[in-house]
Design a protein around this motif. Sequence first.
Motif, PDB file in Angstrom:
ATOM      1  N   MET A  14       3.353 -51.011  -7.013  1.00 32.85           N
ATOM      2  CA  MET A  14       2.368 -51.993  -7.191  1.00 32.85           C
ATOM      3  C   MET A  14       1.822 -52.827  -6.170  1.00 32.85           C
ATOM      4  O   MET A  14       0.711 -53.371  -5.924  1.00 32.85           O
ATOM      5  CB  MET A  14       2.904 -53.093  -8.120  1.00 32.85           C
ATOM      6  N   ALA A  15       2.838 -52.885  -5.024  1.00 29.96           N
ATOM      7  CA  ALA A  15       2.211 -53.754  -3.883  1.00 29.96           C
ATOM      8  C   ALA A  15       1.494 -52.680  -3.101  1.00 29.96           C
ATOM      9  O   ALA A  15       0.517 -53.376  -2.490  1.00 29.96           O
ATOM     10  CB  ALA A  15       3.757 -53.934  -3.121  1.00 29.96           C
ATOM     11  N   GLU A  16       1.463 -51.538  -2.950  1.00 25.08           N
ATOM     12  CA  GLU A  16       0.443 -50.569  -2.369  1.00 25.08           C
ATOM     13  C   GLU A  16      -0.772 -50.334  -3.220  1.00 25.08           C
ATOM     14  O   GLU A  16      -1.668 -49.519  -2.432  1.00 25.08           O
ATOM     15  CB  GLU A  16       1.199 -49.454  -1.947  1.00 25.08           C
ATOM     16  N   ALA A  17      -0.916 -50.662  -4.397  1.00 26.29           N
ATOM     17  CA  ALA A  17      -1.957 -50.143  -5.487  1.00 26.29           C
ATOM     18  C   ALA A  17      -3.101 -51.069  -4.923  1.00 26.29           C
ATOM     19  O   ALA A  17      -3.194 -52.228  -4.640  1.00 26.29           O
ATOM     20  CB  ALA A  17      -1.587 -50.593  -6.655  1.00 26.29           C
ATOM     21  N   SER A  18      -4.312 -50.391  -5.022  1.00 23.20           N
ATOM     22  CA  SER A  18      -5.630 -51.023  -4.665  1.00 23.20           C
ATOM     23  C   SER A  18      -6.524 -51.266  -6.129  1.00 23.20           C
ATOM     24  O   SER A  18      -7.330 -51.792  -6.084  1.00 23.20           O
ATOM     25  CB  SER A  18      -6.459 -50.340  -3.591  1.00 23.20           C
ATOM     26  N   TYR A  19      -5.980 -50.252  -7.297  1.00 22.56           N
ATOM     27  CA  TYR A  19      -6.804 -50.115  -8.287  1.00 22.56           C
ATOM     28  C   TYR A  19      -6.147 -49.752  -9.463  1.00 22.56           C
ATOM     29  O   TYR A  19      -5.356 -49.000  -9.351  1.00 22.56           O
ATOM     30  CB  TYR A  19      -8.020 -49.116  -8.082  1.00 22.56           C
ATOM     31  N   ILE A  20      -6.162 -50.468 -10.699  1.00 25.18           N
ATOM     32  CA  ILE A  20      -5.550 -50.053 -11.765  1.00 25.18           C
ATOM     33  C   ILE A  20      -6.805 -49.855 -12.839  1.00 25.18           C
ATOM     34  O   ILE A  20      -7.361 -50.880 -13.201  1.00 25.18           O
ATOM     35  CB  ILE A  20      -4.482 -50.984 -12.427  1.00 25.18           C
ATOM     36  N   PRO A  21      -6.871 -48.541 -13.528  1.00 22.53           N
ATOM     37  CA  PRO A  21      -8.075 -48.332 -14.371  1.00 22.53           C
ATOM     38  C   PRO A  21      -7.689 -49.396 -15.784  1.00 22.53           C
ATOM     39  O   PRO A  21      -6.644 -49.933 -15.909  1.00 22.53           O
ATOM     40  CB  PRO A  21      -7.988 -47.038 -14.994  1.00 22.53           C
ATOM     41  N   SER A  22      -8.753 -49.523 -16.347  1.00 20.83           N
ATOM     42  CA  SER A  22      -8.809 -50.487 -17.701  1.00 20.83           C
ATOM     43  C   SER A  22      -7.921 -50.001 -18.577  1.00 20.83           C
ATOM     44  O   SER A  22      -7.363 -50.901 -19.307  1.00 20.83           O
ATOM     45  CB  SER A  22     -10.334 -50.844 -18.107  1.00 20.83           C
ATOM     46  N   ASP A  23      -7.716 -48.595 -18.937  1.00 18.33           N
ATOM     47  CA  ASP A  23      -6.616 -48.112 -19.732  1.00 18.33           C
ATOM     48  C   ASP A  23      -5.566 -47.580 -19.134  1.00 18.33           C
ATOM     49  O   ASP A  23      -4.868 -47.011 -19.565  1.00 18.33           O
ATOM     50  CB  ASP A  23      -7.619 -46.712 -20.530  1.00 18.33           C
ATOM     51  N   GLY A  24      -5.139 -48.312 -17.918  1.00 18.21           N
ATOM     52  CA  GLY A  24      -4.107 -47.770 -17.207  1.00 18.21           C
ATOM     53  C   GLY A  24      -2.707 -48.556 -17.499  1.00 18.21           C
ATOM     54  O   GLY A  24      -1.481 -48.102 -17.091  1.00 18.21           O
ATOM     55  N   ILE A  25      -2.804 -49.482 -18.590  1.00 17.99           N
ATOM     56  CA  ILE A  25      -1.537 -49.898 -18.875  1.00 17.99           C
ATOM     57  C   ILE A  25      -1.227 -49.587 -20.468  1.00 17.99           C
ATOM     58  O   ILE A  25      -2.057 -50.111 -21.298  1.00 17.99           O
ATOM     59  CB  ILE A  25      -1.536 -51.535 -18.821  1.00 17.99           C
ATOM     60  N   ALA A  26      -0.110 -49.105 -20.778  1.00 23.99           N
ATOM     61  CA  ALA A  26       0.024 -48.459 -22.230  1.00 23.99           C
ATOM     62  C   ALA A  26       0.400 -50.033 -23.228  1.00 23.99           C
ATOM     63  O   ALA A  26      -0.119 -49.776 -24.368  1.00 23.99           O
ATOM     64  CB  ALA A  26       1.458 -47.879 -22.213  1.00 23.99           C
ATOM     65  N   GLY A  27       0.941 -50.835 -22.721  1.00 22.32           N
ATOM     66  CA  GLY A  27       1.332 -51.808 -23.667  1.00 22.32           C
ATOM     67  C   GLY A  27       2.376 -51.677 -24.612  1.00 22.32           C
ATOM     68  O   GLY A  27       3.474 -50.934 -24.122  1.00 22.32           O
ATOM     69  N   GLU A  28       2.369 -51.945 -25.888  1.00 17.86           N
ATOM     70  CA  GLU A  28       3.422 -51.479 -26.832  1.00 17.86           C
ATOM     71  C   GLU A  28       3.403 -50.258 -27.231  1.00 17.86           C
ATOM     72  O   GLU A  28       2.202 -50.056 -28.010  1.00 17.86           O
ATOM     73  CB  GLU A  28       3.656 -52.701 -27.775  1.00 17.86           C
ATOM     74  N   LEU A  29       4.436 -49.348 -27.028  1.00 24.15           N
ATOM     75  CA  LEU A  29       3.923 -47.976 -27.473  1.00 24.15           C
ATOM     76  C   LEU A  29       4.485 -47.872 -28.981  1.00 24.15           C
ATOM     77  O   LEU A  29       5.715 -48.314 -29.460  1.00 24.15           O
ATOM     78  CB  LEU A  29       5.036 -47.099 -26.719  1.00 24.15           C
ATOM     79  N   THR A  30       3.677 -46.967 -29.708  1.00 25.50           N
ATOM     80  CA  THR A  30       4.232 -46.810 -30.872  1.00 25.50           C
ATOM     81  C   THR A  30       4.101 -45.056 -30.978  1.00 25.50           C
ATOM     82  O   THR A  30       2.747 -44.475 -30.990  1.00 25.50           O
ATOM     83  CB  THR A  30       3.221 -47.199 -32.120  1.00 25.50           C
ATOM     84  N   LEU A  31       5.151 -44.418 -31.075  1.00 21.20           N
ATOM     85  CA  LEU A  31       5.396 -43.195 -30.976  1.00 21.20           C
ATOM     86  C   LEU A  31       5.649 -42.510 -32.286  1.00 21.20           C
ATOM     87  O   LEU A  31       6.922 -42.655 -32.776  1.00 21.20           O
ATOM     88  CB  LEU A  31       6.420 -42.913 -30.016  1.00 21.20           C
ATOM     89  N   ASN A  32       4.931 -41.596 -32.878  1.00 17.85           N
ATOM     90  CA  ASN A  32       5.345 -40.986 -34.123  1.00 17.85           C
ATOM     91  C   ASN A  32       5.952 -39.635 -33.789  1.00 17.85           C
ATOM     92  O   ASN A  32       6.452 -38.942 -34.796  1.00 17.85           O
ATOM     93  CB  ASN A  32       4.096 -40.786 -34.980  1.00 17.85           C
ATOM     94  N   ASN A  33       6.113 -39.288 -32.577  1.00 19.60           N
ATOM     95  CA  ASN A  33       6.896 -37.901 -31.950  1.00 19.60           C
ATOM     96  C   ASN A  33       7.200 -38.170 -30.580  1.00 19.60           C
ATOM     97  O   ASN A  33       6.953 -39.294 -29.982  1.00 19.60           O
ATOM     98  CB  ASN A  33       5.791 -36.776 -32.233  1.00 19.60           C
ATOM     99  N   ALA A  34       7.741 -37.156 -30.058  1.00 24.03           N
ATOM    100  CA  ALA A  34       8.338 -37.383 -28.861  1.00 24.03           C
ATOM    101  C   ALA A  34       7.598 -36.720 -27.561  1.00 24.03           C
ATOM    102  O   ALA A  34       7.829 -36.510 -26.565  1.00 24.03           O
ATOM    103  CB  ALA A  34       9.630 -36.594 -28.710  1.00 24.03           C
TER     104      ALA A  34
END
Length: 234
Positions: free
Chosen positions: A72-92
């Motif tokens: 995170m300290a070395e990052a210069s860019y995070i895409p708009s869809d680059g953070i998953a948030g709360e995961l809802t997984l129906n499979n593995a």
Amino acid sequence: MRHTYHFFHQLGRTSRGFTLTEVLLAVMIIGLIGISLAALTRAASREGSVGRSKIMLRNNLSIFVRTLRQDMAEASYIPSDGIAGELTLNNASPVALLKLAKNVDSQGARLSSSYTPEYVTYCFKRGTDNASPIVPSAAYRGGAIYRVVSSSDFAECDDDTTGDDTNLVLNNVKYISPTTQISSSVYYPVPLFTRNGFSRNMNSLLDVKLIVELRSNPVVNDVIEETFAMPMGY
């Protein structure tokens, strides 16, 4: 002579053996002491094992957090869809928790010709262990987080990237869906990677919540909640 006979007669009376009742009582006492010592030994061994497992989980979490904090300290860019948030997984199937780039701008152009672009993807693969004892019953143990580095673009989170142990950065990760209640009106989804409040183009924050857990008796787990500063203009 009479005194001598009296002496040996008394000696014979005082040096008699133990009765059966006394022997059985002694055996019973020794047995109870042995059972108590064995129970104490097992308890100490169990506590020691729990302590070692707790230290292992904490060390693994600490290493993971240091790695993520450096990225995170070395990052210069995070895409708009680059953070998953709360995961809802129906499979593995593996999913991306976080995508970030180093030495590139939001258009993918190099910030400087002196540095090579680097794309880092954190992938999560949910475990399949939901055997008791597990709380809540809809949760899963045995998940893993992989850190995949690419020089050209963000890596896809699939069985190829998550099947490589060289990419593994954290194991024994617990999964709880955001729709699962922990207790009355309480939800605690993990793993959780979410942006904290601020608007785009500000130095926003990334909130991370993780639980690592081992199936044992008693169950051993550890929880971490960390906040990371995002790069400007993510």
